[in-house]
Motif scaffolding. Structure first.
Motif, PDB file in Angstrom:
ATOM      1  N   LEU A 241     -21.132 -58.704 -56.157  1.00  0.00           N
ATOM      2  CA  LEU A 241     -20.965 -57.302 -55.747  1.00  0.00           C
ATOM      3  C   LEU A 241     -19.499 -56.981 -55.465  1.00  0.00           C
ATOM      4  O   LEU A 241     -19.000 -55.908 -55.815  1.00  0.00           O
ATOM      5  CB  LEU A 241     -21.816 -57.001 -54.509  1.00  0.00           C
ATOM      6  CG  LEU A 241     -23.333 -56.895 -54.737  1.00  0.00           C
ATOM      7  CD1 LEU A 241     -24.093 -57.024 -53.419  1.00  0.00           C
ATOM      8  CD2 LEU A 241     -23.701 -55.578 -55.422  1.00  0.00           C
ATOM      9  N   GLU A 242     -18.804 -57.922 -54.831  1.00  0.00           N
ATOM     10  CA  GLU A 242     -17.381 -57.704 -54.526  1.00  0.00           C
ATOM     11  C   GLU A 242     -16.576 -57.568 -55.813  1.00  0.00           C
ATOM     12  O   GLU A 242     -15.709 -56.704 -55.942  1.00  0.00           O
ATOM     13  CB  GLU A 242     -16.841 -58.857 -53.669  1.00  0.00           C
ATOM     14  CG  GLU A 242     -17.313 -58.754 -52.219  1.00  0.00           C
ATOM     15  CD  GLU A 242     -17.044 -60.011 -51.384  1.00  0.00           C
ATOM     16  OE1 GLU A 242     -16.516 -61.010 -51.926  1.00  0.00           O
ATOM     17  OE2 GLU A 242     -17.394 -59.981 -50.178  1.00  0.00           O
TER      18      GLU A 242
ATOM     19  N   ILE B 174     -18.290 -57.791 -48.701  1.00  0.00           N
ATOM     20  CA  ILE B 174     -19.698 -57.393 -48.633  1.00  0.00           C
ATOM     21  C   ILE B 174     -20.563 -58.373 -47.865  1.00  0.00           C
ATOM     22  O   ILE B 174     -20.475 -59.586 -48.080  1.00  0.00           O
ATOM     23  CB  ILE B 174     -20.230 -57.192 -50.066  1.00  0.00           C
ATOM     24  CG1 ILE B 174     -19.522 -55.969 -50.668  1.00  0.00           C
ATOM     25  CG2 ILE B 174     -21.751 -57.035 -50.094  1.00  0.00           C
ATOM     26  CD1 ILE B 174     -19.875 -55.628 -52.064  1.00  0.00           C
ATOM     27  N   ALA B 175     -21.373 -57.836 -46.958  1.00  0.00           N
ATOM     28  CA  ALA B 175     -22.382 -58.629 -46.255  1.00  0.00           C
ATOM     29  C   ALA B 175     -23.758 -58.179 -46.721  1.00  0.00           C
ATOM     30  O   ALA B 175     -24.120 -57.011 -46.555  1.00  0.00           O
ATOM     31  CB  ALA B 175     -22.241 -58.441 -44.742  1.00  0.00           C
ATOM     32  N   CYS B 176     -24.524 -59.094 -47.317  1.00  0.00           N
ATOM     33  CA  CYS B 176     -25.872 -58.747 -47.767  1.00  0.00           C
ATOM     34  C   CYS B 176     -26.834 -58.790 -46.589  1.00  0.00           C
ATOM     35  O   CYS B 176     -26.802 -59.713 -45.771  1.00  0.00           O
ATOM     36  CB  CYS B 176     -26.321 -59.695 -48.873  1.00  0.00           C
ATOM     37  SG  CYS B 176     -25.606 -59.247 -50.459  1.00  0.00           S
ATOM     38  N   LEU B 177     -27.687 -57.789 -46.526  1.00  0.00           N
ATOM     39  CA  LEU B 177     -28.560 -57.593 -45.363  1.00  0.00           C
ATOM     40  C   LEU B 177     -30.005 -57.358 -45.810  1.00  0.00           C
ATOM     41  O   LEU B 177     -30.290 -57.302 -47.002  1.00  0.00           O
ATOM     42  CB  LEU B 177     -28.049 -56.404 -44.536  1.00  0.00           C
ATOM     43  CG  LEU B 177     -26.612 -56.515 -44.010  1.00  0.00           C
ATOM     44  CD1 LEU B 177     -26.159 -55.196 -43.408  1.00  0.00           C
ATOM     45  CD2 LEU B 177     -26.486 -57.645 -42.984  1.00  0.00           C
TER      46      LEU B 177
ATOM     47  N   ALA C 274     -26.452 -44.949 -55.505  1.00  0.00           N
ATOM     48  CA  ALA C 274     -25.302 -44.660 -56.381  1.00  0.00           C
ATOM     49  C   ALA C 274     -24.516 -45.886 -56.839  1.00  0.00           C
ATOM     50  O   ALA C 274     -23.365 -45.765 -57.248  1.00  0.00           O
ATOM     51  CB  ALA C 274     -24.362 -43.671 -55.688  1.00  0.00           C
ATOM     52  N   LEU C 275     -25.128 -47.058 -56.817  1.00  0.00           N
ATOM     53  CA  LEU C 275     -24.421 -48.224 -57.362  1.00  0.00           C
ATOM     54  C   LEU C 275     -24.268 -48.029 -58.866  1.00  0.00           C
ATOM     55  O   LEU C 275     -25.250 -47.789 -59.571  1.00  0.00           O
ATOM     56  CB  LEU C 275     -25.215 -49.510 -57.052  1.00  0.00           C
ATOM     57  CG  LEU C 275     -24.558 -50.822 -57.490  1.00  0.00           C
ATOM     58  CD1 LEU C 275     -23.196 -51.024 -56.852  1.00  0.00           C
ATOM     59  CD2 LEU C 275     -25.472 -52.007 -57.204  1.00  0.00           C
TER      60      LEU C 275
ATOM     61  N   VAL D 257     -20.814 -52.678 -47.162  1.00  0.00           N
ATOM     62  CA  VAL D 257     -19.526 -52.878 -47.818  1.00  0.00           C
ATOM     63  C   VAL D 257     -18.447 -52.631 -46.772  1.00  0.00           C
ATOM     64  O   VAL D 257     -18.300 -51.511 -46.272  1.00  0.00           O
ATOM     65  CB  VAL D 257     -19.343 -51.912 -49.011  1.00  0.00           C
ATOM     66  CG1 VAL D 257     -18.058 -52.250 -49.772  1.00  0.00           C
ATOM     67  CG2 VAL D 257     -20.550 -51.953 -49.937  1.00  0.00           C
ATOM     68  N   CYS D 258     -17.712 -53.696 -46.432  1.00  0.00           N
ATOM     69  CA  CYS D 258     -16.644 -53.606 -45.440  1.00  0.00           C
ATOM     70  C   CYS D 258     -15.303 -53.525 -46.150  1.00  0.00           C
ATOM     71  O   CYS D 258     -15.187 -53.843 -47.331  1.00  0.00           O
ATOM     72  CB  CYS D 258     -16.664 -54.830 -44.528  1.00  0.00           C
ATOM     73  SG  CYS D 258     -18.246 -55.097 -43.706  1.00  0.00           S
TER      74      CYS D 258
END
Ligand SMILES: *Cc1c(COP(=O)(O)O)cnc(C)c1O
Length: 382
Positions: A43-44, A53-56, A166-167, A202-203
Protein backbone atom coordinates in the motif's frame (compact mmCIF):
# COMPACT_ATOMS: atom_id res chain seq x y z
CA UNK A 1 -35.53 -16.84 -11.80
CA UNK A 2 -32.49 -15.38 -13.52
CA UNK A 3 -29.26 -15.35 -11.48
CA UNK A 4 -28.70 -12.33 -9.25
CA UNK A 5 -26.57 -9.46 -10.51
CA UNK A 6 -25.00 -7.77 -7.49
CA UNK A 7 -24.21 -4.12 -6.97
CA UNK A 8 -20.58 -4.91 -6.17
CA UNK A 9 -19.22 -8.25 -5.06
CA UNK A 10 -15.77 -9.49 -4.00
CA UNK A 11 -13.44 -10.20 -6.90
CA UNK A 12 -10.41 -12.28 -6.08
CA UNK A 13 -7.27 -11.98 -8.18
CA UNK A 14 -5.99 -15.54 -7.78
CA UNK A 15 -2.99 -15.35 -5.46
CA UNK A 16 -4.87 -14.59 -2.25
CA UNK A 17 -4.88 -18.26 -1.15
CA UNK A 18 -1.13 -18.56 -1.68
CA UNK A 19 -0.54 -15.81 0.89
CA UNK A 20 -3.04 -17.36 3.29
CA UNK A 21 -1.39 -20.76 2.89
CA UNK A 22 1.95 -19.14 3.75
CA UNK A 23 0.43 -17.81 6.97
CA UNK A 24 -0.75 -21.31 7.89
CA UNK A 25 2.54 -22.95 6.89
CA UNK A 26 4.52 -20.58 9.10
CA UNK A 27 1.84 -20.49 11.86
CA UNK A 28 1.46 -16.70 11.69
CA UNK A 29 -2.18 -16.85 12.79
CA UNK A 30 -2.15 -13.53 14.64
CA UNK A 31 -2.93 -9.82 14.36
CA UNK A 32 0.61 -9.27 13.09
CA UNK A 33 3.03 -11.11 10.81
CA UNK A 34 4.59 -11.09 7.34
CA UNK A 35 1.32 -10.62 5.44
CA UNK A 36 0.42 -7.55 7.52
CA UNK A 37 3.85 -6.01 6.94
CA UNK A 38 3.79 -7.06 3.27
CA UNK A 39 0.33 -5.58 2.69
CA UNK A 40 1.39 -2.34 4.39
CA UNK A 41 4.48 -2.15 2.19
CA UNK A 42 2.40 -2.80 -0.96
CA UNK A 43 0.00 0.00 0.00
CA UNK A 44 2.85 2.39 0.82
CA UNK A 45 4.45 1.71 -2.56
CA UNK A 46 1.11 2.16 -4.30
CA UNK A 47 0.15 5.44 -2.64
CA UNK A 48 3.66 6.93 -2.54
CA UNK A 49 3.90 10.55 -1.25
CA UNK A 50 5.75 9.24 1.81
CA UNK A 51 2.73 7.32 3.12
CA UNK A 52 3.17 5.30 6.30
CA UNK A 53 0.41 2.76 6.67
CA UNK A 54 -0.99 0.81 9.60
CA UNK A 55 -3.39 -1.97 8.63
CA UNK A 56 -6.37 -2.23 10.96
CA UNK A 57 -9.54 -4.23 11.56
CA UNK A 58 -11.75 -1.79 9.64
CA UNK A 59 -12.00 1.62 8.04
CA UNK A 60 -14.21 2.69 10.91
CA UNK A 61 -11.47 1.76 13.39
CA UNK A 62 -9.00 3.77 11.29
CA UNK A 63 -11.18 6.90 11.55
CA UNK A 64 -11.52 6.36 15.30
CA UNK A 65 -7.74 6.19 15.74
CA UNK A 66 -7.20 9.25 13.52
CA UNK A 67 -9.55 11.22 15.79
CA UNK A 68 -7.83 9.93 18.94
CA UNK A 69 -4.41 10.85 17.55
CA UNK A 70 -5.61 14.33 16.63
CA UNK A 71 -6.62 14.74 20.27
CA UNK A 72 -10.38 14.77 19.63
CA UNK A 73 -12.15 14.16 22.91
CA UNK A 74 -15.29 14.80 24.97
CA UNK A 75 -17.13 17.98 24.10
CA UNK A 76 -15.26 18.62 20.84
CA UNK A 77 -16.89 19.36 17.49
CA UNK A 78 -15.92 17.53 14.31
CA UNK A 79 -17.17 18.67 10.89
CA UNK A 80 -18.31 15.79 8.71
CA UNK A 81 -19.73 15.43 5.23
CA UNK A 82 -23.40 14.56 5.78
CA UNK A 83 -23.69 12.60 2.55
CA UNK A 84 -21.76 9.47 3.52
CA UNK A 85 -21.88 6.04 5.13
CA UNK A 86 -22.30 5.93 8.92
CA UNK A 87 -18.76 4.53 9.21
CA UNK A 88 -17.49 8.10 8.63
CA UNK A 89 -19.56 9.65 11.42
CA UNK A 90 -19.89 7.01 14.14
CA UNK A 91 -16.25 7.22 15.31
CA UNK A 92 -16.78 10.92 16.11
CA UNK A 93 -19.25 9.75 18.74
CA UNK A 94 -16.93 6.94 19.93
CA UNK A 95 -14.38 9.67 20.66
CA UNK A 96 -16.97 11.53 22.76
CA UNK A 97 -17.22 14.39 20.28
CA UNK A 98 -20.24 15.81 18.43
CA UNK A 99 -20.54 15.70 14.65
CA UNK A 100 -21.56 18.85 12.78
CA UNK A 101 -22.76 17.93 9.31
CA UNK A 102 -21.95 19.77 6.08
CA UNK A 103 -23.85 19.63 2.78
CA UNK A 104 -22.55 18.43 -0.58
CA UNK A 105 -22.05 20.36 -3.81
CA UNK A 106 -23.44 19.32 -7.18
CA UNK A 107 -20.36 18.42 -9.23
CA UNK A 108 -18.58 15.83 -7.07
CA UNK A 109 -21.45 15.16 -4.62
CA UNK A 110 -18.87 15.62 -1.86
CA UNK A 111 -18.38 18.29 0.81
CA UNK A 112 -19.34 21.82 -0.20
CA UNK A 113 -16.40 24.19 0.40
CA UNK A 114 -18.88 27.04 0.77
CA UNK A 115 -20.84 25.40 3.58
CA UNK A 116 -17.67 24.07 5.19
CA UNK A 117 -16.50 27.64 5.69
CA UNK A 118 -19.91 28.74 6.97
CA UNK A 119 -19.94 25.83 9.44
CA UNK A 120 -16.47 26.72 10.69
CA UNK A 121 -17.29 30.42 11.09
CA UNK A 122 -20.58 29.77 12.89
CA UNK A 123 -19.04 27.17 15.21
CA UNK A 124 -16.29 29.62 16.11
CA UNK A 125 -18.79 32.43 16.67
CA UNK A 126 -20.74 30.12 19.01
CA UNK A 127 -17.52 29.67 20.99
CA UNK A 128 -16.13 26.38 19.74
CA UNK A 129 -13.62 25.83 16.96
CA UNK A 130 -14.02 22.39 15.32
CA UNK A 131 -11.15 20.00 16.00
CA UNK A 132 -11.13 18.13 12.68
CA UNK A 133 -12.82 17.87 9.27
CA UNK A 134 -13.96 14.58 7.79
CA UNK A 135 -13.77 14.83 4.02
CA UNK A 136 -15.10 11.93 1.91
CA UNK A 137 -14.62 10.85 -1.73
CA UNK A 138 -17.95 9.11 -2.32
CA UNK A 139 -18.30 6.38 -4.92
CA UNK A 140 -14.65 6.95 -5.82
CA UNK A 141 -15.11 10.57 -6.95
CA UNK A 142 -12.48 12.87 -5.44
CA UNK A 143 -13.89 15.84 -3.53
CA UNK A 144 -12.99 19.46 -4.39
CA UNK A 145 -9.75 18.84 -2.54
CA UNK A 146 -7.88 22.10 -3.24
CA UNK A 147 -10.79 24.28 -2.13
CA UNK A 148 -11.42 22.21 1.01
CA UNK A 149 -7.72 22.08 1.96
CA UNK A 150 -7.42 25.82 1.48
CA UNK A 151 -10.21 26.48 3.96
CA UNK A 152 -8.95 23.86 6.40
CA UNK A 153 -5.47 25.38 6.28
CA UNK A 154 -6.74 28.93 6.68
CA UNK A 155 -8.49 27.95 9.93
CA UNK A 156 -5.75 25.47 10.91
CA UNK A 157 -8.11 22.52 11.25
CA UNK A 158 -6.72 19.11 10.22
CA UNK A 159 -8.50 17.06 7.56
CA UNK A 160 -9.17 13.36 7.97
CA UNK A 161 -9.53 12.05 4.44
CA UNK A 162 -12.04 9.20 4.18
CA UNK A 163 -10.80 7.41 1.07
CA UNK A 164 -12.68 4.19 1.94
CA UNK A 165 -14.30 4.23 -1.49
CA UNK A 166 -11.51 5.92 -3.41
CA UNK A 167 -8.42 3.70 -3.52
CA UNK A 168 -7.14 4.07 -7.08
CA UNK A 169 -8.72 7.50 -7.64
CA UNK A 170 -6.55 10.56 -8.21
CA UNK A 171 -6.91 14.33 -8.00
CA UNK A 172 -4.56 16.41 -10.17
CA UNK A 173 -2.48 13.27 -10.60
CA UNK A 174 -2.07 12.61 -6.86
CA UNK A 175 -3.62 9.52 -5.32
CA UNK A 176 -6.61 9.80 -2.98
CA UNK A 177 -5.50 8.65 0.44
CA UNK A 178 -2.51 11.00 0.47
CA UNK A 179 -4.21 14.36 1.06
CA UNK A 180 -5.27 14.34 4.70
CA UNK A 181 -3.42 14.93 7.97
CA UNK A 182 -4.52 11.31 8.23
CA UNK A 183 -6.28 9.31 5.54
CA UNK A 184 -8.22 6.09 5.82
CA UNK A 185 -8.91 3.13 3.56
CA UNK A 186 -11.45 0.30 3.84
CA UNK A 187 -11.21 -3.28 2.61
CA UNK A 188 -14.75 -4.31 3.49
CA UNK A 189 -16.46 -6.95 1.36
CA UNK A 190 -17.88 -4.66 -1.30
CA UNK A 191 -15.04 -2.14 -1.64
CA UNK A 192 -12.74 -1.77 -4.64
CA UNK A 193 -10.41 -4.34 -3.07
CA UNK A 194 -11.39 -6.44 -0.09
CA UNK A 195 -9.83 -8.49 2.68
CA UNK A 196 -13.35 -9.65 3.72
CA UNK A 197 -13.13 -6.98 6.39
CA UNK A 198 -10.34 -4.55 7.16
CA UNK A 199 -9.03 -1.04 6.83
CA UNK A 200 -5.92 1.10 7.10
CA UNK A 201 -4.79 4.37 8.56
CA UNK A 202 -2.50 6.28 6.23
CA UNK A 203 -0.06 8.31 8.33
CA UNK A 204 2.29 11.03 7.15
CA UNK A 205 5.37 9.89 9.07
CA UNK A 206 6.82 6.85 10.81
CA UNK A 207 6.21 8.27 14.29
CA UNK A 208 2.47 8.49 13.64
CA UNK A 209 2.43 4.96 12.26
CA UNK A 210 4.21 3.64 15.38
CA UNK A 211 1.72 5.45 17.57
CA UNK A 212 -1.17 3.96 15.55
CA UNK A 213 0.14 0.41 15.89
CA UNK A 214 0.72 1.00 19.63
CA UNK A 215 -2.87 2.23 20.14
CA UNK A 216 -4.27 -0.54 17.92
CA UNK A 217 -2.62 -3.27 20.00
CA UNK A 218 -3.97 -2.31 23.44
CA UNK A 219 -1.35 0.40 24.13
CA UNK A 220 1.10 -1.97 25.74
CA UNK A 221 4.08 -0.26 27.38
CA UNK A 222 7.61 -1.53 26.92
CA UNK A 223 7.89 -4.03 29.80
CA UNK A 224 8.16 -7.84 30.14
CA UNK A 225 4.74 -8.00 31.82
CA UNK A 226 1.60 -6.33 30.51
CA UNK A 227 1.70 -2.70 31.56
CA UNK A 228 -0.56 0.13 30.38
CA UNK A 229 -0.46 3.87 30.94
CA UNK A 230 -3.03 4.65 28.26
CA UNK A 231 -6.31 3.23 27.00
CA UNK A 232 -5.67 1.19 23.88
CA UNK A 233 -7.78 -0.60 21.30
CA UNK A 234 -7.80 -4.05 19.73
CA UNK A 235 -7.85 -2.75 16.16
CA UNK A 236 -4.96 -4.47 14.38
CA UNK A 237 -5.48 -6.44 11.16
CA UNK A 238 -5.12 -10.21 11.23
CA UNK A 239 -2.26 -11.81 9.29
CA UNK A 240 -4.76 -14.14 7.59
CA UNK A 241 -6.90 -11.43 6.02
CA UNK A 242 -3.80 -9.37 5.19
CA UNK A 243 -2.90 -12.28 2.89
CA UNK A 244 -6.07 -11.58 0.92
CA UNK A 245 -5.02 -7.93 0.74
CA UNK A 246 -1.62 -8.82 -0.75
CA UNK A 247 -3.32 -10.85 -3.46
CA UNK A 248 -5.77 -8.02 -4.11
CA UNK A 249 -3.01 -5.43 -4.53
CA UNK A 250 -1.74 -7.41 -7.51
CA UNK A 251 -5.00 -6.73 -9.36
CA UNK A 252 -6.05 -3.33 -7.99
CA UNK A 253 -5.25 -1.28 -11.10
CA UNK A 254 -6.80 -3.89 -13.37
CA UNK A 255 -9.98 -3.84 -11.29
CA UNK A 256 -10.12 -0.03 -11.38
CA UNK A 257 -9.93 -0.34 -15.17
CA UNK A 258 -12.87 -2.77 -15.21
CA UNK A 259 -14.98 -0.49 -13.02
CA UNK A 260 -14.20 2.45 -15.28
CA UNK A 261 -15.29 0.34 -18.27
CA UNK A 262 -18.61 -0.32 -16.50
CA UNK A 263 -19.00 3.43 -15.97
CA UNK A 264 -18.37 3.98 -19.69
CA UNK A 265 -21.04 1.41 -20.50
CA UNK A 266 -23.57 3.43 -18.48
CA UNK A 267 -22.36 6.68 -20.06
CA UNK A 268 -23.20 5.31 -23.49
CA UNK A 269 -26.46 3.76 -22.33
CA UNK A 270 -27.75 7.04 -20.87
CA UNK A 271 -26.14 9.57 -23.21
CA UNK A 272 -29.36 10.46 -25.02
CA UNK A 273 -31.72 9.93 -22.09
CA UNK A 274 -33.09 13.22 -20.89
CA UNK A 275 -33.33 13.42 -17.11
CA UNK A 276 -30.70 10.81 -16.22
CA UNK A 277 -27.25 12.06 -15.26
CA UNK A 278 -24.36 9.77 -14.48
CA UNK A 279 -21.77 10.90 -11.91
CA UNK A 280 -18.61 11.51 -13.93
CA UNK A 281 -15.44 13.56 -13.66
CA UNK A 282 -16.12 17.26 -14.23
CA UNK A 283 -12.60 17.95 -15.54
CA UNK A 284 -9.21 16.32 -16.13
CA UNK A 285 -8.26 17.15 -12.53
CA UNK A 286 -10.46 14.27 -11.41
CA UNK A 287 -9.90 10.56 -11.96
CA UNK A 288 -12.45 8.31 -10.26
CA UNK A 289 -12.05 4.59 -9.67
CA UNK A 290 -15.83 4.56 -10.28
CA UNK A 291 -16.29 2.16 -7.38
CA UNK A 292 -20.04 2.48 -7.83
CA UNK A 293 -21.55 3.99 -10.97
CA UNK A 294 -24.34 6.26 -9.80
CA UNK A 295 -27.07 8.22 -11.52
CA UNK A 296 -29.58 10.90 -10.69
CA UNK A 297 -33.11 10.53 -12.02
CA UNK A 298 -34.99 13.74 -12.69
CA UNK A 299 -38.55 12.39 -12.59
CA UNK A 300 -39.97 15.57 -14.19
CA UNK A 301 -37.99 14.82 -17.32
CA UNK A 302 -37.92 11.03 -17.36
CA UNK A 303 -41.52 10.43 -16.35
CA UNK A 304 -40.42 7.83 -13.80
CA UNK A 305 -38.88 8.02 -10.35
CA UNK A 306 -35.66 6.60 -8.99
CA UNK A 307 -37.75 4.11 -7.02
CA UNK A 308 -39.69 2.89 -10.06
CA UNK A 309 -36.39 2.34 -11.84
CA UNK A 310 -34.93 0.45 -8.86
CA UNK A 311 -37.98 -1.82 -8.62
CA UNK A 312 -37.91 -2.53 -12.36
CA UNK A 313 -34.30 -3.71 -12.02
CA UNK A 314 -35.15 -5.74 -8.93
CA UNK A 315 -37.90 -7.50 -10.84
CA UNK A 316 -35.18 -8.78 -13.16
CA UNK A 317 -33.05 -9.79 -10.16
CA UNK A 318 -30.61 -6.91 -10.70
CA UNK A 319 -29.49 -5.20 -7.51
CA UNK A 320 -29.28 -1.41 -7.33
CA UNK A 321 -29.38 0.86 -4.29
CA UNK A 322 -30.42 4.40 -3.36
CA UNK A 323 -27.51 6.71 -2.61
CA UNK A 324 -26.36 7.16 1.00
CA UNK A 325 -29.00 8.65 3.25
CA UNK A 326 -27.48 11.86 4.66
CA UNK A 327 -26.31 11.56 8.25
CA UNK A 328 -28.24 14.63 9.43
CA UNK A 329 -31.46 12.83 8.38
CA UNK A 330 -30.61 9.67 10.31
CA UNK A 331 -32.68 9.31 13.49
CA UNK A 332 -29.51 8.66 15.50
CA UNK A 333 -28.01 12.04 14.49
CA UNK A 334 -31.20 14.12 14.38
CA UNK A 335 -30.03 16.47 17.13
CA UNK A 336 -26.81 17.36 15.31
CA UNK A 337 -26.31 20.65 13.46
CA UNK A 338 -26.33 20.73 9.67
CA UNK A 339 -25.04 23.49 7.40
CA UNK A 340 -26.33 23.49 3.86
CA UNK A 341 -29.25 23.91 1.50
CA UNK A 342 -30.29 20.26 1.20
CA UNK A 343 -28.33 19.26 -1.90
CA UNK A 344 -27.47 15.91 -0.30
CA UNK A 345 -31.16 15.37 0.47
CA UNK A 346 -31.99 15.86 -3.19
CA UNK A 347 -29.22 13.44 -4.15
CA UNK A 348 -30.64 10.87 -1.74
CA UNK A 349 -34.17 11.33 -3.12
CA UNK A 350 -33.21 11.02 -6.77
CA UNK A 351 -30.03 8.95 -6.88
CA UNK A 352 -29.31 5.30 -7.57
CA UNK A 353 -26.17 3.14 -7.54
CA UNK A 354 -26.06 0.61 -10.37
CA UNK A 355 -24.26 -2.74 -10.60
CA UNK A 356 -20.58 -1.82 -10.85
CA UNK A 357 -18.50 -4.90 -10.00
CA UNK A 358 -15.12 -5.45 -11.63
CA UNK A 359 -16.25 -9.08 -12.06
CA UNK A 360 -19.39 -8.43 -14.13
CA UNK A 361 -19.39 -10.84 -17.08
CA UNK A 362 -20.19 -9.85 -20.66
CA UNK A 363 -23.48 -11.75 -20.32
CA UNK A 364 -24.35 -9.86 -17.15
CA UNK A 365 -23.50 -6.52 -18.77
CA UNK A 366 -25.65 -7.41 -21.75
CA UNK A 367 -28.51 -8.36 -19.46
CA UNK A 368 -28.21 -5.03 -17.61
CA UNK A 369 -28.22 -3.11 -20.89
CA UNK A 370 -31.22 -5.01 -22.28
CA UNK A 371 -33.26 -4.60 -19.11
CA UNK A 372 -32.52 -0.87 -18.90
CA UNK A 373 -33.19 -0.29 -22.61
CA UNK A 374 -36.49 -2.17 -22.38
CA UNK A 375 -37.53 -0.15 -19.30
CA UNK A 376 -36.64 3.16 -20.96
CA UNK A 377 -38.49 2.19 -24.15
CA UNK A 378 -41.58 1.21 -22.18
CA UNK A 379 -41.57 4.53 -20.32
CA UNK A 380 -41.15 6.47 -23.53
CA UNK A 381 -44.20 4.83 -25.12
CA UNK A 382 -46.42 5.43 -22.08
C1 LIG B 1 -16.96 1.52 3.97
C2 LIG B 1 -16.84 2.91 4.42
C3 LIG B 1 -16.32 3.26 5.68
C4 LIG B 1 -16.03 2.27 6.76
O1 LIG B 1 -15.21 1.24 6.46
P1 LIG B 1 -15.38 -0.17 7.19
O2 LIG B 1 -14.12 -0.88 6.79
O3 LIG B 1 -16.61 -0.81 6.64
O4 LIG B 1 -15.44 0.05 8.65
C5 LIG B 1 -16.19 4.60 6.00
N1 LIG B 1 -16.53 5.56 5.13
C6 LIG B 1 -17.03 5.28 3.92
C7 LIG B 1 -17.37 6.40 3.00
C8 LIG B 1 -17.23 3.95 3.53
O5 LIG B 1 -17.78 3.68 2.34
Amino acid sequence: MKSKIWLSSPHMGGNELTYIQEAFDTNWIAPLGPNVYGFEKDLETYLGEDSHIACLASGTAAIHLALVELGVTHGDLVLCQSFTFCGSANPIVYAGATPVFVDSEETTWNMSPEYLEIAIKESISKGKKPKAILMVHLYGMPAKIDELLKIANAYEIPIIEDAAEALGSTYKGQKCGTFGAYSILSFNGNKIITTSGGGALVCRNEEQKKRTVFLATQARDNAPHYQHTEIGYNYRMSNIVAGIGRGQMEVLDKHVGYRRDVNQMYAELFKDVEGITLLQESSDDYFSNHWLSSIRVNANKTGFTREEFRLALLEENIESRPLWKPMHLQPVFEKCDFYGEGICEKLFDSGLCLPSGSNLTIEEKNRIKEVIRAFLALKEIN
